[in-house]
Design a protein around this motif. Structure first.
Motif, PDB file in Angstrom:
ATOM      1  N   ASP A  13     -26.032  39.778  -5.368  1.00  0.00           N
ATOM      2  CA  ASP A  13     -24.646  39.849  -5.803  1.00  0.00           C
ATOM      3  C   ASP A  13     -24.392  39.044  -7.083  1.00  0.00           C
ATOM      4  OD1 ASP A  13     -25.063  37.447  -4.546  1.00  0.00           O
ATOM      5  OD2 ASP A  13     -23.647  37.811  -2.916  1.00  0.00           O
ATOM      6  N   ILE A  14     -25.462  38.808  -7.854  1.00  0.00           N
ATOM      7  CA  ILE A  14     -25.366  38.082  -9.121  1.00  0.00           C
ATOM      8  C   ILE A  14     -25.941  38.943 -10.238  1.00  0.00           C
ATOM      9  CG2 ILE A  14     -26.125  36.032 -10.406  1.00  0.00           C
ATOM     10  CD1 ILE A  14     -26.378  34.597  -7.697  1.00  0.00           C
ATOM     11  N   ARG A  50     -20.471  39.055  -7.353  1.00  0.00           N
ATOM     12  CA  ARG A  50     -19.764  37.799  -7.131  1.00  0.00           C
ATOM     13  C   ARG A  50     -19.843  36.831  -8.315  1.00  0.00           C
ATOM     14  NH1 ARG A  50     -21.422  35.408  -1.404  1.00  0.00           N
ATOM     15  NH2 ARG A  50     -19.846  33.898  -2.070  1.00  0.00           N
ATOM     16  N   GLN A 105     -14.995  37.995 -11.055  1.00  0.00           N
ATOM     17  CA  GLN A 105     -16.149  37.202 -10.634  1.00  0.00           C
ATOM     18  C   GLN A 105     -16.159  35.845 -11.347  1.00  0.00           C
ATOM     19  OE1 GLN A 105     -16.525  40.314 -12.078  1.00  0.00           O
ATOM     20  NE2 GLN A 105     -16.939  41.561 -10.250  1.00  0.00           N
ATOM     21  N   LYS A 203     -26.240  28.520  -6.171  1.00  0.00           N
ATOM     22  CA  LYS A 203     -26.267  28.344  -4.716  1.00  0.00           C
ATOM     23  C   LYS A 203     -24.984  27.682  -4.235  1.00  0.00           C
ATOM     24  CE  LYS A 203     -29.125  26.366  -1.032  1.00  0.00           C
ATOM     25  NZ  LYS A 203     -30.376  25.596  -0.734  1.00  0.00           N
ATOM     26  N   LEU A 206     -21.924  30.162  -4.464  1.00  0.00           N
ATOM     27  CA  LEU A 206     -21.888  31.218  -3.454  1.00  0.00           C
ATOM     28  C   LEU A 206     -21.236  30.748  -2.153  1.00  0.00           C
ATOM     29  CD1 LEU A 206     -25.349  32.899  -4.036  1.00  0.00           C
ATOM     30  CD2 LEU A 206     -23.098  33.874  -4.525  1.00  0.00           C
TER      31      LEU A 206
END
Length: 268
Positions: A13-14, A50, A105, A203, A206
């Motif tokens: 999702d990146i 995202r 995003q 990380k 998210l």
């Protein structure tokens, strides 16, 4: 992938968006601007995406606007009744800045090397900026006889009035440590440590719920929308300056690595 000048790489999702023209230090060509704009329009509709990471091919983030397509117009006034093609060309970059700010995003700029002019403007649109210590940030347009027209509102919104005036009216440059001190850079990392720092930061990011984060960005965008939209006025101002005598002499001096005629002399 949207052409060789602009690369898109998806991992889960990146997405990683790369300004990709190392020979010009990733100068913002027409193809690159179109690629950025199309990626923004697609991302705005992608509910599975995202985070967007915007970076440059190795060696630079971006050297700023490419004057390749403008070269024949430098110092050349318009003929009576002629419409200026420079105006829509310059406005397109303003459209990119607005579109990138409107992304739902999280937008992370990963900077390793120079971020100049239009590249500086892109950095000002980010939600989070990670930079290496060897990075350099500058808005040199006025020293070349040009107004930093399209990026001005975004620099002002990111840095505030006083610092924006230093950047835009003096054409100042900032080392990475100085850029962090003025809140242009959020996170400063050692050279060659950018990828590892970026992984750690992503990380952490998210952990934010996608819907809550997108809603929060929209609320912040409403605050940004209160500022006047200067895209058309900025494009007109830039085009007029590029066709004027200051840009002609300033850019000629720059190409010869000489001071502009208005810069004075160091001789006493």
């Amino acid at each position: 992938m949207s052409g060789n000048a602009f690369l898109v790489e998806r991992t889960g999702d990146i997405e990683r968006w790369t300004l990709n023209d190392p020979a010009t230090r990733n100068a913002l060509s027409d193809a690159m601007v179109v690629g950025l704009y199309e990626a923004c329009l697609r991302a705005q509709k992608d509910t599975t995406l995202r985070i967007v990471v915007l970076t440059g091919a190795p060696g630079a983030f971006s050297a700023g606007g490419s004057l390749g397509s403008f070269a024949n117009a430098i110092g050349q006034p318009l003929q009576p009744g002629e419409s200026d093609p420079l105006i829509p060309m310059n406005r397109r970059f303003g459209d990119v800045l607005h579109a990138i700010c409107a992304l739902p995003q999280m937008l992370v700029c990963a900077v390793d090397g120079p971020a100049m002019g239009g590249g500086f403007g892109l950095v000002c649109c980010a939600d989070h900026v990670i930079a290496t210590r060897r990075s350099l940030f500058a808005t040199p347009e006025v020293t070349l006889g040009l107004p930093p027209a399209q990026i001005a509102p975004f620099v002002w919104q990111r840095l505030g009035d006083a610092t924006a005036r230093q950047c835009l009216l003096q054409g100042r440059s900032y080392r990475a440590e100085e850029a962090k001190a003025i809140n242009l850079v959020d996170e400063l990392v050692e050279d060659n440590a950018l990828d590892a720092a970026l992984r750690d930061r992503l990380k952490e990011m998210l952990k934010a719920a996608p819907g809550a984060m997108a809603c929060s960005k929209r609320l912040l965008q409403l605050l940004r929308d209160e500022v006047a939209d200067l895209r058309e006025e900025a494009a007109i101002a830039f085009a007029a300056a590029l066709r004027g005598p200051e840009a002609a002499s300033g850019l000629a001096a720059f190409s010869k690595k000489q001071p502009a005629p208005w810069a004075g002399s160091d001789k006493k």
